[in-house]
Design a protein around this motif. Structure first.
Motif, PDB file in Angstrom:
ATOM      1  N   LEU A   1       4.394  11.288  -3.746  1.00  0.00           N
ATOM      2  CA  LEU A   1       3.299  10.327  -4.103  1.00  0.00           C
ATOM      3  C   LEU A   1       2.357  10.833  -5.412  1.00  0.00           C
ATOM      4  CD1 LEU A   1       2.527   9.318  -0.267  1.00  0.00           C
ATOM      5  CD2 LEU A   1       3.760   7.923  -2.011  1.00  0.00           C
ATOM      6  N   SER A   2       1.983  10.122  -6.167  1.00  0.00           N
ATOM      7  CA  SER A   2       0.790  10.377  -6.932  1.00  0.00           C
ATOM      8  C   SER A   2      -0.179   9.371  -7.064  1.00  0.00           C
ATOM      9  CB  SER A   2       1.637  10.927  -8.185  1.00  0.00           C
ATOM     10  OG  SER A   2       1.104  10.494  -9.315  1.00  0.00           O
ATOM     11  N   ARG A   3      -1.367   9.601  -7.109  1.00  0.00           N
ATOM     12  CA  ARG A   3      -2.566   8.702  -6.938  1.00  0.00           C
ATOM     13  C   ARG A   3      -3.053   8.580  -8.290  1.00  0.00           C
ATOM     14  NH1 ARG A   3      -3.627  11.311  -1.816  1.00  0.00           N
ATOM     15  NH2 ARG A   3      -2.441   9.824  -0.307  1.00  0.00           N
ATOM     16  N   HIS A   4      -2.986   9.672  -9.271  1.00  0.00           N
ATOM     17  CA  HIS A   4      -3.585   9.611 -10.637  1.00  0.00           C
ATOM     18  C   HIS A   4      -2.539   9.750 -11.649  1.00  0.00           C
ATOM     19  CE1 HIS A   4      -7.302   9.865  -8.209  1.00  0.00           C
ATOM     20  NE2 HIS A   4      -6.736  10.873  -7.675  1.00  0.00           N
ATOM     21  N   PRO A   5      -2.870   8.930 -12.986  1.00  0.00           N
ATOM     22  CA  PRO A   5      -3.987   8.093 -13.032  1.00  0.00           C
ATOM     23  C   PRO A   5      -3.709   6.520 -12.628  1.00  0.00           C
ATOM     24  CG  PRO A   5      -2.620   8.264 -15.185  1.00  0.00           C
ATOM     25  CD  PRO A   5      -2.062   9.288 -13.978  1.00  0.00           C
TER      26      PRO A   5
ATOM     27  N   ASP B   1       0.806  -1.098   0.005  1.00  0.00           N
ATOM     28  CA  ASP B   1      -0.043   0.010  -0.111  1.00  0.00           C
ATOM     29  C   ASP B   1       0.831   1.229  -0.097  1.00  0.00           C
ATOM     30  OD1 ASP B   1       0.924   0.226   2.528  1.00  0.00           O
ATOM     31  OD2 ASP B   1      -0.864  -0.498   3.436  1.00  0.00           O
ATOM     32  N   GLU B   2       0.279   2.556   0.160  1.00  0.00           N
ATOM     33  CA  GLU B   2       0.994   3.749  -0.178  1.00  0.00           C
ATOM     34  C   GLU B   2       1.930   3.863   1.012  1.00  0.00           C
ATOM     35  OE1 GLU B   2      -1.247   7.182  -1.969  1.00  0.00           O
ATOM     36  OE2 GLU B   2      -1.025   7.987  -0.035  1.00  0.00           O
ATOM     37  N   ARG B   3       1.528   3.456   2.210  1.00  0.00           N
ATOM     38  CA  ARG B   3       2.340   3.727   3.413  1.00  0.00           C
ATOM     39  C   ARG B   3       3.635   3.002   3.327  1.00  0.00           C
ATOM     40  NH1 ARG B   3       1.573   2.869   8.734  1.00  0.00           N
ATOM     41  NH2 ARG B   3       0.858   0.709   8.218  1.00  0.00           N
ATOM     42  N   ALA B   4       3.263   1.712   2.715  1.00  0.00           N
ATOM     43  CA  ALA B   4       4.547   0.779   2.863  1.00  0.00           C
ATOM     44  C   ALA B   4       5.634   1.248   1.603  1.00  0.00           C
ATOM     45  CB  ALA B   4       4.127  -0.582   2.418  1.00  0.00           C
ATOM     46  N   ALA B   5       4.788   1.769   0.575  1.00  0.00           N
ATOM     47  CA  ALA B   5       5.645   2.267  -0.566  1.00  0.00           C
ATOM     48  C   ALA B   5       6.553   3.395  -0.218  1.00  0.00           C
ATOM     49  CB  ALA B   5       4.616   2.619  -1.939  1.00  0.00           C
ATOM     50  N   GLU B   6       5.933   4.347   0.651  1.00  0.00           N
ATOM     51  CA  GLU B   6       6.620   5.395   1.139  1.00  0.00           C
ATOM     52  C   GLU B   6       7.658   5.007   2.052  1.00  0.00           C
ATOM     53  OE1 GLU B   6       3.784   8.016   2.924  1.00  0.00           O
ATOM     54  OE2 GLU B   6       5.593   9.424   3.241  1.00  0.00           O
ATOM     55  N   GLN B   7       7.542   3.938   2.972  1.00  0.00           N
ATOM     56  CA  GLN B   7       8.363   3.474   3.832  1.00  0.00           C
ATOM     57  C   GLN B   7       9.770   2.901   3.157  1.00  0.00           C
ATOM     58  OE1 GLN B   7       6.707   1.137   6.523  1.00  0.00           O
ATOM     59  NE2 GLN B   7       8.348   0.435   7.862  1.00  0.00           N
ATOM     60  N   LEU B   8       9.128   2.126   2.060  1.00  0.00           N
ATOM     61  CA  LEU B   8      10.563   1.529   0.949  1.00  0.00           C
ATOM     62  C   LEU B   8      11.381   2.565   0.604  1.00  0.00           C
ATOM     63  CD1 LEU B   8       8.362  -1.654  -0.507  1.00  0.00           C
ATOM     64  CD2 LEU B   8      10.390  -1.805   1.120  1.00  0.00           C
ATOM     65  N   LEU B   9      10.746   3.562   0.107  1.00  0.00           N
ATOM     66  CA  LEU B   9      11.467   4.440  -0.721  1.00  0.00           C
ATOM     67  C   LEU B   9      11.976   5.799   0.076  1.00  0.00           C
ATOM     68  CD1 LEU B   9       9.054   4.833  -3.836  1.00  0.00           C
ATOM     69  CD2 LEU B   9      11.251   3.543  -3.738  1.00  0.00           C
ATOM     70  N   ARG B  10      11.822   5.666   1.421  1.00  0.00           N
ATOM     71  CA  ARG B  10      12.406   6.880   2.245  1.00  0.00           C
ATOM     72  C   ARG B  10      13.956   6.571   2.318  1.00  0.00           C
ATOM     73  NH1 ARG B  10       9.652   6.428   7.143  1.00  0.00           N
ATOM     74  NH2 ARG B  10       7.606   6.657   6.232  1.00  0.00           N
TER      75      ARG B  10
END
Lengths: 320, 306
Positions: A47-51, A29-38
């Motif tokens: 982060l971007s949600r669209h498209p 999920d977005e939170r995990a992705a953020e954690q991985l990329l920090r």
């Protein structure tokens, strides 16, 4: 950063993109992705949600002082930094990208690091840069003692793969790809052009001629998009290759379902590419028929699943 | 899944059997990678019939990679490079089969933090691509064994990866004792692993034994022996079974027994269905034992702590 071909700007940009499936059983999920990329504490993950959901790490700089690749054997030295960043697409695909740009000439003597550090992502030649030779040498693959930025991208992939939140049990096996690219400004009046080559072992090379004033970051963005879609197409085509309709159902279903669950929804070319560069993808797509092939594959997967559902239903009815 | 092939001594059929397992799994459609960590005497290239494999690996094989001398170890696609006549046509539905050869001149080296990091990165990279990674380790408590044991401990990089150890041994007194010692002895895998952070019961639950070159007294091979010899061999077999049970490597911990195979006595090679059915040179029992063993790697009831 100034664009390609502008008076004070670079005349060449080169990069390498590594694309792989994130080694986890389900999309993160977005939170995990953020954690991985920090990867840095001083800059946030974007982060971007669209498209589609997309997360990209802050850029990391690697200082280099080495011989540039060359096909002619001309030795040219360059000093500066290579930018690297990692991105996670829809929580499922991991891309690491390293790139640099270079002006046509630099001071005749090596300067102190301060001189190079004010131009992040830029390699400044000591003297003149043999642009053509370096670009061709870069695509051909560096020889011993020449700059190789592949490991810079790979080390980001490795660093993220080691993260403890990944369970290391991907739903399907997929081969990684590396895409090596060079971009030079298009000759006066000419449009964008793109030359895409596939080699063995998952290596692709892309030679781009881009509009004047295209920034190296935009060129890297285009190549990341190309790499993602090439990887998707290669992976799905490989999984379907030799998959016989006569296979026992469980095995066939497992492959088809994993493709539907994890990959089919990721196809979305140009969603994050600078508008001026759209023609590059359009040209490639026109010539190689990527989108047509993808649509045919996706349709085939769905048809197979429907057929199977119909068949198992009719078997149920006859067994009653 | 990481399958770690260890053995107490040389000559236990570890390399040839694990290469056959890799081959069987890829026939079943799994993507398989075979890593030759038999430092000093890499043999996998010969088993897969890749005559130029050892030569090509000089300076770019696994040892060179672990020691940082090359950025990426050499990969050889077995299906396309092998000279084994039956293997050249890759069967439909089979998975990939790739060998990462070791360099001949590599020899043993000390396990350092750096080696371990490089190993972890390599395995993480490969496991995206392959569902099975077979690692053929040098005999005994070698550096290769220590390297894998540290890297797979729960808090090291490969701890989250499912890993299973196969300890190969021949069916003799010396081999049975040495295999038990390698697994449970004071210098053995479980003790050493515990010191490196492994849970002893989990680690010992992931170790199984493979008896190689086991004479099957009921097979036609032994039909010519005299009654006295037959009785003596039976007693030996019985005594070995008791010895093995006493050392904790009795039947419950044996994943498979590979029968004595004349073809493998003459040549270390892959046993193909052609060898069994067309040419009739290899025994069906061997082929079947290899197939069963390959399947049991993923059948959970054969694994775990009892």
């Amino acid at each position: 950063m100034s664009g390609l071909g502008t008076t004070s700007g670079p005349v060449l940009a080169c990069g390498e993109v590594h694309t792989c499936l994130l080694p986890t059983s389900d999309a993160v999920d977005e939170r995990a992705a953020e954690q991985l990329l920090r990867l840095r504490t001083d800059e946030p993950v974007r982060l971007s949600r669209h498209p589609s959901r997309y997360a990209v790490s802050p850029g990391l700089l690697t200082g280099v002082d080495c011989w540039m690749p060359s096909v002619t054997g001309t030795r040219s030295r360059a000093v500066g930094t290579v930018t690297a960043r990692a991105a996670i697409v829809e929580g499922r695909v991991l891309q690491s990208s390293a790139y640099f740009s270079a002006p046509a000439c630099g001071p005749d003597r090596r300067q102190s690091w301060g001189h190079y550090l004010v131009r992040p992502g830029c390699l400044i030649p000591v003297g003149r840069l043999p642009v053509r030779s370096v670009a061709e040498g870069f695509l051909a693959g560096p020889r011993q003692n020449e700059l190789d930025i592949g490991p810079i991208a790979e080390s980001l992939t490795a660093r993220i793969s080691r993260h403890r939140i990944l369970d290391l049990s991907p739903p399907l096996t997929t081969a990684d790809t590396s895409l090596r690219w060079t971009a030079t400004p298009a000759a006066g009046g000419k449009e964008t052009s793109v030359l895409f080559t596939k080699a063995d072992d998952g290596l692709r090379t892309v030679e781009l001629r881009l509009p004047h004033a295209t920034t190296p970051a935009a060129a890297a963005g285009l190549c990341e998009d190309l790499a993602l879609h090439d990887w998707l197409l290669t992976t799905v085509a490989y999984k379907l290759d030799g998959l016989q309709a006569g296979y026992e159902d469980s095995r066939l279903l497992k492959v088809l379902c994993s493709l539907v669950d994890h990959l089919l929804h990721l196809w979305m070319p140009l969603s994050r590419v600078d508008r001026t560069l759209h023609t590059a993808w359009e040209e490639l797509d026109e010539n190689s028929g990527y989108s047509r092939q993808w649509n045919a594959l996706a349709q085939r997967i769905r048809d197979q699943l429907v057929l199977r559902a119909v068949r198992s239903r009719s078997e149920l009815l006859t067994s009653d | 899944m990481l399958v770690l092939a260890a053995s107490d001594k040389g000559g236990t059929g570890r390399s040839v059997t694990s290469a056959n397992l890799a081959y069987q799994r890829s026939l079943d459609g799994d993507d398989v990678c075979f890593l030759d960590f038999d430092f000093g005497s890499p043999t996998a290239a010969a088993v897969f019939d890749l005559p130029d494999g050892v030569h090509r690996a000089e300076g770019c094989g696994l040892h060179s990679y672990l020691q940082g001398r090359t950025g990426e170890p050499l990969r050889i696609d077995v299906w396309s490079r092998t000279e084994h006549p039956a293997l050249r046509d890759r069967p439909a539905g089979s998975g990939r089969l790739v060998l990462l050869p070791g360099d001949r001149t590599g020899g043993e080296f000390l396990t350092t933090e750096e080696n371990r990091h490089r190993l972890v990165d390599l395995v993480l990279r490969l496991q995206r691509e392959f569902s099975f990674l077979f690692v053929d380790l040098s005999a005994g408590r070698s550096y290769a064994v220590d390297l894998l044991l540290t890297a797979t401990s729960p808090h090291a990089g490969l701890g989250r990866l499912e890993n299973r150890w196969l300890v190969f041994h021949r069916w003799t007194r010396q081999h049975v004792m040495a295999a038990a010692e390698l697994a449970y002895g004071s210098q053995g895998l479980v003790h050493a692993g515990t010191a490196m952070g492994h849970q002893p019961d989990v680690l010992s639950g992931s170790i199984r034994f493979v008896r190689a070159a086991v004479p099957d007294l009921e097979s036609p091979l032994w039909s010519q022996v005299s009654p006295a010899q037959y009785v003596w061999m039976r007693q030996c077999d019985q005594a070995l079974e008791e010895l093995a049970a006493g050392r904790g490597i009795g039947k419950a911990r044996v994943l498979a027994s590979i029968p004595l195979e004349p073809v493998l006595q003459w040549q270390e090679r892959l046993i193909t269905d052609e060898d069994v059915y067309d040419r009739g040179i290899a025994r069906n029992e061997t082929w079947q034992a290899m197939k069963d063993l390959a399947q049991r790697l993923t059948i959970d009831t054969f694994w775990g702590q009892w």
